[in-house]
Scaffold this motif. Structure first.
Motif, PDB file in Angstrom:
ATOM      1  N   SER A 321       0.827  -1.208   0.000  1.00  0.00           N
ATOM      2  CA  SER A 321       0.000   0.000   0.000  1.00  0.00           C
ATOM      3  C   SER A 321       0.862   1.259   0.000  1.00  0.00           C
ATOM      4  O   SER A 321       0.450   2.304  -0.514  1.00  0.00           O
ATOM      5  CB  SER A 321      -0.936   0.002   1.208  1.00  0.00           C
ATOM      6  N   ARG A 322       2.074   1.156   0.566  1.00  0.00           N
ATOM      7  CA  ARG A 322       2.976   2.319   0.585  1.00  0.00           C
ATOM      8  C   ARG A 322       3.741   2.464  -0.730  1.00  0.00           C
ATOM      9  O   ARG A 322       3.980   3.575  -1.197  1.00  0.00           O
ATOM     10  CB  ARG A 322       3.985   2.183   1.734  1.00  0.00           C
ATOM     11  N   ASP A 332     -12.577  -2.292  -9.929  1.00  0.00           N
ATOM     12  CA  ASP A 332     -12.587  -3.299  -8.865  1.00  0.00           C
ATOM     13  C   ASP A 332     -12.079  -2.768  -7.529  1.00  0.00           C
ATOM     14  O   ASP A 332     -12.085  -3.494  -6.533  1.00  0.00           O
ATOM     15  CB  ASP A 332     -11.724  -4.497  -9.276  1.00  0.00           C
ATOM     16  N   LEU A 333     -11.628  -1.527  -7.492  1.00  0.00           N
ATOM     17  CA  LEU A 333     -11.105  -0.961  -6.255  1.00  0.00           C
ATOM     18  C   LEU A 333     -12.227  -0.294  -5.457  1.00  0.00           C
ATOM     19  O   LEU A 333     -13.251   0.105  -6.028  1.00  0.00           O
ATOM     20  CB  LEU A 333     -10.005   0.058  -6.579  1.00  0.00           C
ATOM     21  N   PRO A 334     -12.050  -0.158  -4.139  1.00  0.00           N
ATOM     22  CA  PRO A 334     -13.100   0.452  -3.315  1.00  0.00           C
ATOM     23  C   PRO A 334     -13.398   1.874  -3.760  1.00  0.00           C
ATOM     24  O   PRO A 334     -12.511   2.590  -4.254  1.00  0.00           O
ATOM     25  CB  PRO A 334     -12.500   0.426  -1.897  1.00  0.00           C
ATOM     26  N   GLY A 357      -2.478   2.813  -0.682  1.00  0.00           N
ATOM     27  CA  GLY A 357      -3.227   3.238   0.492  1.00  0.00           C
ATOM     28  C   GLY A 357      -4.524   2.486   0.698  1.00  0.00           C
ATOM     29  O   GLY A 357      -4.555   1.255   0.803  1.00  0.00           O
ATOM     30  N   ASP A 358      -5.645   3.244   0.697  1.00  0.00           N
ATOM     31  CA  ASP A 358      -6.954   2.659   0.987  1.00  0.00           C
ATOM     32  C   ASP A 358      -7.396   1.645  -0.055  1.00  0.00           C
ATOM     33  O   ASP A 358      -8.332   0.881   0.188  1.00  0.00           O
ATOM     34  CB  ASP A 358      -8.009   3.766   1.092  1.00  0.00           C
ATOM     35  N   ASP A 359      -6.764   1.624  -1.222  1.00  0.00           N
ATOM     36  CA  ASP A 359      -7.140   0.641  -2.247  1.00  0.00           C
ATOM     37  C   ASP A 359      -6.941  -0.789  -1.754  1.00  0.00           C
ATOM     38  O   ASP A 359      -7.580  -1.718  -2.271  1.00  0.00           O
ATOM     39  CB  ASP A 359      -6.305   0.847  -3.514  1.00  0.00           C
ATOM     40  N   GLN A 365      -8.293  -6.159   5.461  1.00  0.00           N
ATOM     41  CA  GLN A 365      -9.375  -6.555   6.371  1.00  0.00           C
ATOM     42  C   GLN A 365      -9.644  -8.056   6.334  1.00  0.00           C
ATOM     43  O   GLN A 365      -9.858  -8.680   7.385  1.00  0.00           O
ATOM     44  CB  GLN A 365     -10.637  -5.784   6.017  1.00  0.00           C
ATOM     45  N   VAL A 366      -9.639  -8.662   5.144  1.00  0.00           N
ATOM     46  CA  VAL A 366      -9.954 -10.087   5.080  1.00  0.00           C
ATOM     47  C   VAL A 366      -8.828 -10.922   5.680  1.00  0.00           C
ATOM     48  O   VAL A 366      -9.090 -11.973   6.286  1.00  0.00           O
ATOM     49  CB  VAL A 366     -10.271 -10.535   3.635  1.00  0.00           C
TER      50      VAL A 366
END
Length: 440
Positions: A321-322, A332-334, A357-359, A365-366
């Protein structure tokens, strides 16, 4: 045989607290010197973001241990050897540790230092070596701080990370399931240190964790006589983590597999798991097997490593993510708040974009959900396993704390319901077209 830092510290405590310890003062102070070396490194790397009583007390204890360790020449001995190995492991893993990990190790090392200081004072006249008394006082101070600010369960995972035996475990006369688990963890560390941990590696580890948790659920049901259904939810959680990863691509070309890399060791672990619980074995057949208790004990040992593997995978996701090493179709990304124009255009056109990052929040989470359900599964298998020596006493105790804490049952049920919902609603052009590596 694979070992852990906690096992080394437990062995040191057992020798220092034996009713009639066979130790010399030189051996004791040699051990204290090595403990001081470990504490110095932990304090130097930092236990809190700013100066604090925890930080200062740990640094003072490190200095006191170092001073006491210079009282006599080091002649070696079992206490010195155990403490030296523990200090070496602490130093080797310092790059992997955050503040919560360092605090967990500091508390355990302080307790051992206290025991060693008490033994040293038993071997000397009453007024001799006040330096050892100082070590004991500061160790107690650390333990008191830990009572009001205890280490977290996630921080204490570092204590139960398996360390493989020296050399290639495959060359050993008898490779155990615990050796394979330790070698897999070490291969993940090597790949991450070298920046070579790939999505293929990630999926291989997830597949091995899925198979391990399904087998653990089956053998737990056989040992307890309970329905296996709820215990298999953990396997579904790991399966979901594998599916969530198929949204991404790291753009790396296929190349020859490193025989000492992550994928071969994931396959080796799966082979050992299936030897304990064959794929087509049901719980009724397992109950009829003479070696059910032994198989359950071996599965309990490796199941306790699932949260450790999850911790390593989470670290990989955080790094991706960094660095933006992964790519995905923008659709497909949030969804994003205040989505930039270039991302809007990419979504409309169905283009691939760099994921940052948030992608990667969903993937993170899973994996976290699978880790928590694995914690509950490990505790269930620990309770079902006949009493006996455990390679992971410390970890089992933490699992019991986690799963029996207020609200833990509701949290695990929530995770199980979330897994079921995600499995039944996940959309899958990616999941159908791509498969998890053959380690599954």
């Amino acid at each position: 045989m694979a070992t852990t830092l906690q096992q080394l510290l437990d062995g040191l405590t057992a020798r220092a607290t034996a009713p009639q310890p066979a130790a010399t003062i030189e051996d004791v102070t040699g051990a204290v010197a090595h403990l001081g070396r470990a504490l110095t490194g932990l304090a130097h790397d930092g236990l809190t973001p700013t100066d604090s009583i925890r930080q200062r007390t740990a640094a003072d204890l490190a200095a006191a241990c170092t001073t006491a360790g210079r009282l006599w020449p080091h002649t070696g001995g079992p206490l010195t050897d155990l403490a030296g190995t523990a200090a070496d492991l602490t130093g080797r893993d310092h790059a992997l540790m955050g503040r919560s990990h360092r605090w967990a190790v500091t508390v355990e090392v302080a307790e051992v230092a206290d025991h060693c200081a008490r033994l040293g004072r038993r071997l000397l006249p009453q007024a001799a070596a006040p330096e050892l008394a100082t070590v004991g006082e500061l160790a107690v101070a650390v333990e008191r701080i830990a009572q009001t600010d205890p280490p977290t369960a996630s921080g204490a995972v570092i204590l139960d990370r398996l360390v493989p035996a020296a050399g290639d475990p495959r060359a050993a006369a008898q490779l155990t399931i615990l050796d394979a688990s330790a070698a897999l963890g070490a291969a993940i560390d090597r790949a991450q240190d070298n920046g070579e941990f790939t999505l293929r590696d990630f999926r291989a580890v997830v597949a091995a964790a899925e198979i391990t948790s399904r087998s653990a659920g089956t053998i737990t049901a056989a040992a307890t006589g309970n329905d296996a259904g709820p215990l298999l939810v953990t396997g579904l959680a790991w399966q979901l983590a594998g599916r969530a990863s198929t949204v991404f691509d790291d753009g790396r070309p296929t190349r020859p597999t490193d025989p000492h890399g992550v994928v071969p060791w994931a396959r080796t672990l799966v082979a050992h798991v299936r030897a304990q619980v064959p794929v087509d074995t049901d719980t009724a057949a397992l109950r009829d097997r003479d070696h059910l208790a032994a198989a359950a004990g071996r599965m309990q040992q490796v199941t306790t490593q699932l949260p450790v593997l999850a911790d390593q995978l989470t670290a990989a996701v955080d790094r991706w993510s960094r660095t933006g090493q992964l790519y995905a179709n923008a659709r497909d990304l949030p969804p994003m708040d205040n989505m930039p124009e270039h991302r809007v255009a990419a979504v409309i056109a169905g283009r691939h974009v760099q994921a940052r990052g948030d992608d990667l929040d969903r993937l993170r989470q899973v994996v976290g959900r699978a880790a928590e359900l694995s914690t509950g599964l490990a505790d269930a298998l620990h309770c079902a396993t006949p009493a006996g020596p455990s390679a992971h006493r410390h970890q089992a105790h933490l699992y019991a704390q986690e799963t029996r804490a207020p609200g833990a049952a509701e949290r695990l049920l929530h995770h199980a319901q979330a897994v079921h919902r995600d499995i039944t609603t996940i959309r899958s052009p990616h999941q159908v077209a791509r498969e998890v590596p053959s380690s599954r």
